[in-house]
Enzyme design. Structure first.
Site, PDB file in Angstrom:
ATOM      1  N   THR A 114       1.156  -0.759  -0.094  1.00  0.00           N
ATOM      2  CA  THR A 114       0.796  -0.201   0.387  1.00  0.00           C
ATOM      3  C   THR A 114       1.006   1.011  -0.322  1.00  0.00           C
ATOM      4  OG1 THR A 114       0.174  -0.189   2.649  1.00  0.00           O
ATOM      5  CG2 THR A 114      -2.083  -1.402   1.572  1.00  0.00           C
ATOM      6  N   LYS A 156       3.243  -6.924   3.852  1.00  0.00           N
ATOM      7  CA  LYS A 156       3.188  -5.490   3.384  1.00  0.00           C
ATOM      8  C   LYS A 156       2.611  -5.124   4.662  1.00  0.00           C
ATOM      9  CE  LYS A 156      -0.162  -3.774   3.187  1.00  0.00           C
ATOM     10  NZ  LYS A 156      -0.710  -2.583   3.954  1.00  0.00           N
ATOM     11  N   THR A 165       0.932  -6.938  13.014  1.00  0.00           N
ATOM     12  CA  THR A 165      -0.599  -5.632  11.896  1.00  0.00           C
ATOM     13  C   THR A 165       0.082  -5.376  11.312  1.00  0.00           C
ATOM     14  OG1 THR A 165       0.524  -4.141  14.059  1.00  0.00           O
ATOM     15  CG2 THR A 165      -0.909  -4.892  14.452  1.00  0.00           C
ATOM     16  N   GLU A 168       6.009   4.574   7.087  1.00  0.00           N
ATOM     17  CA  GLU A 168       5.783   5.362   7.072  1.00  0.00           C
ATOM     18  C   GLU A 168       6.320   7.116   7.279  1.00  0.00           C
ATOM     19  OE1 GLU A 168       1.739   5.667   7.638  1.00  0.00           O
ATOM     20  OE2 GLU A 168       0.493   5.025   5.788  1.00  0.00           O
ATOM     21  N   ASN A 191      -0.251  10.843   6.662  1.00  0.00           N
ATOM     22  CA  ASN A 191      -1.458  10.495   7.083  1.00  0.00           C
ATOM     23  C   ASN A 191      -2.422  11.427   7.302  1.00  0.00           C
ATOM     24  OD1 ASN A 191      -0.586   7.631   7.658  1.00  0.00           O
ATOM     25  ND2 ASN A 191       1.162   8.088   8.777  1.00  0.00           N
TER      26      ASN A 191
END
Lengths: 387, 387
Positions: A150, A172, A183, A263, A382
Site C-alpha cells: 500500500t 506488507k 499488524t 511511513e 497520514n
C-alpha cells in the site's frame, strides 16, 4: 535483511501478483498464493481489534479446521466497516478463487488492505483473480509481495533455509504497526512436513517475539493477518523447536523490514529495557517509551532528550525506583540514577539507527520494542492518505 | 473564554511576575502568589507520574496540613530528574520565599516548568524571588500568569464571580496535556470562606471533569500541579456544591484555553461518546480516539476519516457491538451501524472546531474528551524544544 534479493517459494507452492485495477496508481494490487500439497496444513493469527474487517471474520472460519489451499490478497481497499455487503463480497471472492482453482471456498483465506469504509469493486476483483490464477508460478513469490503493497516503498520478503527444506515469507505494512498481534499482512510458506499443532504453536511463538514487538505508531489495524502454509513437499519432517526457530527468523527479518519502511520514519529506534523484574514489565516500559510522541519528535530532531524517556517510564506500573533509573542513548549514559549522567552532547543521533537502553535495576529480565520517530513526513502521509 | 480580559485576584491575595533570567528569551519567568488571609486553606492535585519533579515532592509535603501562605512558580526549568541537589534547590527556594515574606517554608508551594534534567541557576532564583516579592500587588494576577508561560502563545486566566466572592485562576500548559491528573501548572484563588475538607472535595470534583478530560498528546508531565488557595477575605461562607460549581467553571474555562493553545494544533477536537454503558466506558473510548495518531493526522488534513475512529474504538474493552456503531463528524453521520453512512464529502472540517460523536448504542451514559490534531507544527516544536 533479505528484502533486496529474490526469495523463491518453497516447493509445493505457486504464487502470482497482477494489476486488477483496484488502485488508482495502476500498480499491482492482487496476489494469489496456492499450496499444491501434498499437505495443506495452516495456522494463522489475526488482529485483536474488535472492529475487524470482513476478510478477517471470514478467514478465522477458514482456519478453524487447519486446512488452507490458497490465500488471495488485495491492496486498494480494506473491506472493513462495510457491513453485510462487505462480508458477502469476501465470501464471493473466496468462491471465485475456489472455482478457478478447483478447491473448496472454505479452504481459501482472504486478506484485504487499504482504505476503510469502502466496498470493493467486485468486477475488478473477479477478473483480477482470473488473471492471477493464469499467472501462478513457482517463481511468483516476488510478484505477489509487490502486489500487496500500500504505502510501502519496498516489498518485503525473507527466507530461512534448513537442510532440504525452507521457510519463505512476504509481508506488507508501513503504518498501523502496533501489537497485540501482528499488524500487517504476512504469508509464510514452508515445504517442511509438520504437524498442524506444531505449526500453530510455532507461529504463535514466532509472532510473539517479532511482529508483536514492533510498534510504529500505536495504531492497530482492522485487517491484520499472519498466515503460515505448510506443503510437506520437501519430505523433510520438522517439528517443535526447529520449526519455531525457522519461523522466528523469518518473522523477525520481516518485522525489521516493516519498521525500516514505516511511513515517514527518519530513525529506526530500538528501546531495550534491562534489569526488569519480568518480561512483562520490560515490555510495558519499552512500549510506553515507544509510544511517547514527545520522545519520538525529539529523536526526529536528533535531540537526546532523556527526560522524555523518564517521563514515559514514570507512567507505567513496572517495578522500579525513580532514583535508580539509568538511560543510555547510542552508547552514552545520559541519565544515571534518575538524574543527569554523561554529557548529552556526546550522543550522536545523526544516523538512522537509535539504540535506547533503560535499566530499571529491578531484576534480570529484558525485552526490546522496535519503533520509529515521529516526523513531518508521517504527518503528511497520514493526513493525505484518503484524499 | 476570558483569557483576553484582565482577571483580578479575589480579595486577600497579591501576586507578581518578574524576569529572573531563567529563560534565554529574556521574558518573565518567575511568579509569586501570596495569600494574606485571614484564612490560609489550600488543596492541591499533582501529577500521577511516578517520575515526579522535586517541586512536586516538596509541595505534596506542604499540602499535608492544608495550609499554604504562598506559591512560587518558575518557568525556564522543570527541576525534574535532578536528584538530591534538585530537591535541595526546591527546599532552598521555599526557604528564601519564607524569609522574604515572613512565613514558614513549610507553607510555601513550589512549582517549576521547563526542560527536564537540568539544575536551576539558584542565584537567579533567589534574586528573582526578591524582585517578585517587591512587586507583589493585588493587581498582579495577569503578570503572574504571563511569567509561568513556556511554549504557551498566550497566558491563561479565568474568573467566576459569585455574590460578594469570586474564584480566579491562572494556568500554563501547551504540551504534555494528558490526564490521570491535571497536567500543567494552575493556581486557583478564592476569597470565599470555606472549610478545608470542602475545598479538597470541590477541587477534585472540578479537576476530574475539566483538566482530566483534556488529552492533547497522551503525554504526562513530571511537574503538573493544580493548587487552590482560599483567603476567606470576602467574609462570605461558601461550601459544598456551590464551591464545586465555581471551581468547575474556572477549571473548565482554563482547560479549554489550554487545548486551544496546544503546541502546533490546527483543530480543537471534542470527542463525545454517547450511548455508553458507563461513564468509564465513554471515557475509555473517547480517549482511545483522542490518542490515535492516524485519526489526529487525518483531522489535520481536513479528512473525515471515520474508519480510523472505528479502528480506535475497536481497541477498547467498552461495551458495544461493532455492527451498531454510529459516528457523526460536524453534524454528518458518516458511519451508521458500523458501515458507510452519509457522504463524507458533506463534512466541513475547514474550521478550527471539530465535533465527533460516537454512539455506542450500549447504554445511556456519555462523556467528552477534548484534544487536538497532530500537525507539522507539533512535530517541529517538539523536535526543537531543547535545542
Amino acid at each position: 535483511m533479505t528484502g533486496h534479493h529474490p526469495v523463491q517459494l518453497p516447493t509445493g507452492f505457486r504464487a502470482s501478483g497482477v494489476t486488477a485495477g483496484l488502485k488508482a496508481s495502476g500498480t499491482p494490487d492482487l496476489a494469489l498464493v496456492v499450496n499444491d500439497g501434498p499437505d495443506h496444513h495452516a495456522a494463522a493469527v489475526f488482529t485483536t481489534n474488535r472492529v475487524e474487517a470482513a476478510p478477517v471474520t471470514w478467514s478465522r472460519q477458514v482456519l478453524a479446521d487447519g486446512r488452507v489451499d490458497a490465500v488471495v490478497l488485495n491492496s486498494g481497499g480494506a473491506n472493513a466497516c462495510t457491513g453485510a455487503q462487505g462480508f458477502l463480497d469476501t465470501h464471493r471472492t473466496a468462491e471465485h478463487v475456489a472455482d478457478v482453482l478447483g478447491v473448496s471456498a472454505g479452504d481459501v483465506v482472504v486478506c484485504s488492505t487499504g482504505l476503510i469504509g469502502e466496498l470493493l469493486p467486485m468486477d475488478k476483483i473477479t477478473s483480477g483473480v482470473d488473471a492471477a490464477a493464469a499467472a501462478l508460478s513457482p517463481e511468483g513469490h516476488e510478484a505477489a509481495a509487490v502486489a500487496i503493497k500500500t504505502t510501502d516503498t519496498v516489498h518485503k520478503v525473507a527466507l530461512h533455509a534448513g537442510p532440504g527444506w525452507s521457510v519463505a515469507g512476504m509481508a506488507k505494512g508501513a503504518g498501523m504497526l502496533a501489537p497485540a498481534l501482528a499488524t500487517m499482512l504476512v504469508v509464510l510458506t514452508t515445504d517442511a512436513v509438520v504437524q498442524p499443532g506444531d505449526l500453530d504453536a510455532a507461529l504463535r511463538a514466532a509472532t510473539s517475539v517479532s511482529f508483536d514487538r514492533i510498534d510504529s505508531d500505536a495504531c492497530m489495524s482492522t485487517n491484520d493477518t499472519v498466515v503460515v502454509l505448510a506443503s510437506g513437499a520437501s519430505g523433510v519432517a520438522v517439528r517443535g523447536e526447529g520449526l519455531a526457530t525457522a519461523l522466528t527468523a523469518v518473522c523477525s527479518d520481516l518485522a525489521r523490514q516493516l519498521i525500516a519502511d514505516a511511513e515517514g520514519a527518519a530513525h529506526d529506534i530500538a528501546i531495550e529495557v534491562v534489569g526488569a523484574a519480568s518480561v512483562d514489565d520490560a515490555l510495558e516500559v519499552a512500549r510506553a517509551v515507544a509510544r511517547n510522541n514527545l520522545f519520538k519528535c525529539a529523536i526526529f530532531g536528533n535531540d537526546p532528550n532523556w527526560g522524555r524517556v523518564l517521563a514515559a517510564v514514570g507512567t507505567t506500573r513496572a517495578a522500579f525506583e525513580p532514583t535508580t533509573l539509568d538511560v543510555t542513548m547510542n552508547g552514552v549514559r545520559v541519565c544515571r540514577s534518575g538524574g543527569v549522567g554523561e554529557d548529552r552532547a556526546l550522543v550522536d543521533l545523526t544516523g538512522r539507527e537509535v539504540h535506547v537502553v533503560v535499566d530499571l535495576h529491578a531484576g534480570t529480565e529484558a525485552a526490546t520494542i522496535w519503533t520509529n520517530d515521529l516526523t513531518h513526513d508521517y504527518v503528511h502521509e497520514n493526513s493525505a492518505y484518503s484524499t
